[in-house]
Scaffold this motif. Structure first.
Motif, PDB file in Angstrom:
ATOM      1  N   TRP A  43      -9.410  24.406  -0.085  1.00 44.31           N
ATOM      2  CA  TRP A  43      -8.261  24.683  -0.942  1.00 44.31           C
ATOM      3  C   TRP A  43      -6.941  24.396  -0.226  1.00 44.31           C
ATOM      4  O   TRP A  43      -5.966  23.992  -0.863  1.00 44.31           O
ATOM      5  N   ASP A  44      -6.910  24.600   1.080  1.00 46.46           N
ATOM      6  CA  ASP A  44      -5.697  24.289   1.829  1.00 46.46           C
ATOM      7  C   ASP A  44      -5.362  22.812   1.714  1.00 46.46           C
ATOM      8  O   ASP A  44      -4.205  22.438   1.476  1.00 46.46           O
ATOM      9  N   LEU A  68      -8.507  33.413  -1.786  1.00 42.61           N
ATOM     10  CA  LEU A  68      -7.163  32.844  -1.787  1.00 42.61           C
ATOM     11  C   LEU A  68      -6.121  33.951  -1.883  1.00 42.61           C
ATOM     12  O   LEU A  68      -5.060  33.868  -1.248  1.00 42.61           O
ATOM     13  N   TRP A  94      -7.431  30.095   2.982  1.00 41.80           N
ATOM     14  CA  TRP A  94      -7.350  28.859   2.198  1.00 41.80           C
ATOM     15  C   TRP A  94      -8.504  27.915   2.473  1.00 41.80           C
ATOM     16  O   TRP A  94      -8.648  26.903   1.782  1.00 41.80           O
ATOM     17  N   VAL A 113      -0.991  31.505  -4.490  1.00 39.70           N
ATOM     18  CA  VAL A 113      -0.834  30.044  -4.521  1.00 39.70           C
ATOM     19  C   VAL A 113       0.639  29.676  -4.696  1.00 39.70           C
ATOM     20  O   VAL A 113       1.138  28.747  -4.041  1.00 39.70           O
TER      21      VAL A 113
END
Length: 347
Positions: free
Chosen positions: A228-229, A255, A260, A319
């Motif tokens: 996700w990073d 998250l 991440w 996020v």
């Protein structure tokens, strides 16, 4: 970089062995390989390592081939024994080296052999192609107890051996570089085809849910895995400002905690964050919550929605603070049903 070779799951191995044994029971001569239909819509031919039969029983074995993936079950022999029953049911039993579920919160109830729903469906379909009678299906893995010590099964309360797993039937080899290249290519395609609201999912279950919930075309769906990073950072650098996040809270709630990369080796379980941030919710805490699925399953429907909605909102805020990307977040359970969400955007 040469292309990595894919393999097949323990569920596919068990299905092929079950089909070979069913052929023996039906009076056929078993070939050296059988063809089975996989959940991803394709077919595969699987080699049969051995087979034998006797009075009212037959069994066959397949050697698990994980391709180039570092799967601990690679090379294991998956043995399936079929015994006809007078009832119409197909029943499953755990033989040597196959675990038994002992705690709530997984895809199967406590007391059941650790043969997951999709492999059960695959095996039942192949058996039903040859007989409508009842059948006892006993799956064994001779060295399964030793293999299981290198998995998370003991921590999840699956005792006595490995699980028979698989949602697509295939094992896709893991390569960090290949995963990141795929994410980059997927985001580029989405951007240049005019997609302004990509749907980011951890894996196949999220992809199926995106298609079911939103009827998304493939170019809208970005499979992120655990990176996700990388995915969110690349979106920000490319000027993409909105996204939908869809998946199980076992992944996505990480998250909210600021993790991440959601791989289990890089981040702790999301249970810690959930217990700390949803401690005011009232639900039955007498049963142990060893998984995020169990955490939400112990709640009544209204409480579960409140908890999942709050979790989704926390993910949205995390996020936004980290990447300045405006998200809608949809959370699902292991059955692919939405349990909560936050945000106004729909694909």
């Amino acid at each position: 970089m040469s292309q990595l070779r894919s393999g097949f799951t323990t569920g596919t191995a068990a299905t092929a062995a079950a089909k070979a044994a069913a052929l023996l029971l039906a009076g056929y001569r078993v070939p050296h390989q059988v063809q089975i239909h996989l959940p991803d819509g394709t077919w595969d031919c699987i080699q049969i390592a051995k087979s034998q039969s006797g009075r009212n029983w037959a069994e066959a074995a397949v050697q698990k081939d994980a391709g180039d993936d570092p799967d601990v079950t690679h090379g294991a022999h998956i043995l399936v024994r079929l015994e006809p029953r007078t009832t119409q049911e197909i029943q499953f039993a755990a033989g040597e080296g196959v675990g038994t579920v002992t705690l709530p919160g997984l895809a199967l109830p406590a007391g059941q052999p650790a043969v997951n729903p999709v492999p059960r469906q695959m095996i039942s379909k192949e058996i039903r192609g040859l007989t409508h009678g009842g059948m006892l299906v006993t799956i064994s893995v001779p060295n399964g107890k030793d293999i299981a010590r290198r998995t998370c099964n003991p921590r999840l309360g699956i005792l006595g051996g490995i699980s028979i797993l698989g949602t697509t039937g295939r094992v896709r080899p893991f390569s960090t570089r290949a995963v990141l290249q795929t994410i980059a290519c997927s985001l580029n395609v989405a951007k240049w085809t005019g997609v302004t609201l990509p749907v980011l999912v951890p894996g196949h279950m999220g992809e199926r849910c995106a298609k079911d919930f939103f009827n998304c075309p493939p170019e809208h769906i970005i499979e992120v895995g655990n990176a996700w990073d990388y995915a969110l950072g690349r979106m920000r650098r490319s000027g993409m400002q909105r996204a939908v996040l869809l998946g199980h809270p076992g992944k996505l709630a990480k998250l909210a905690a600021g993790h991440w990369n959601t791989h289990s080796s890089r981040s702790p379980s999301a249970l810690g964050w959930l217990h700390a941030n949803l401690s005011d919710l009232r639900f039955d805490r007498s049963q142990p919550c060893i998984t995020v699925e169990a955490f939400f399953a112990h709640m009544d429907e209204a409480t579960r929605k409140r908890g999942a909605d709050r979790t989704a909102r926390a993910i949205h805020l995390a996020v936004w603070e980290q990447y300045r990307i405006d998200t809608s977040v949809f959370l699902t359970n292991l059955q692919g049903l939405q349990i909560g969400g936050f945000g106004a955007y729909l694909p």
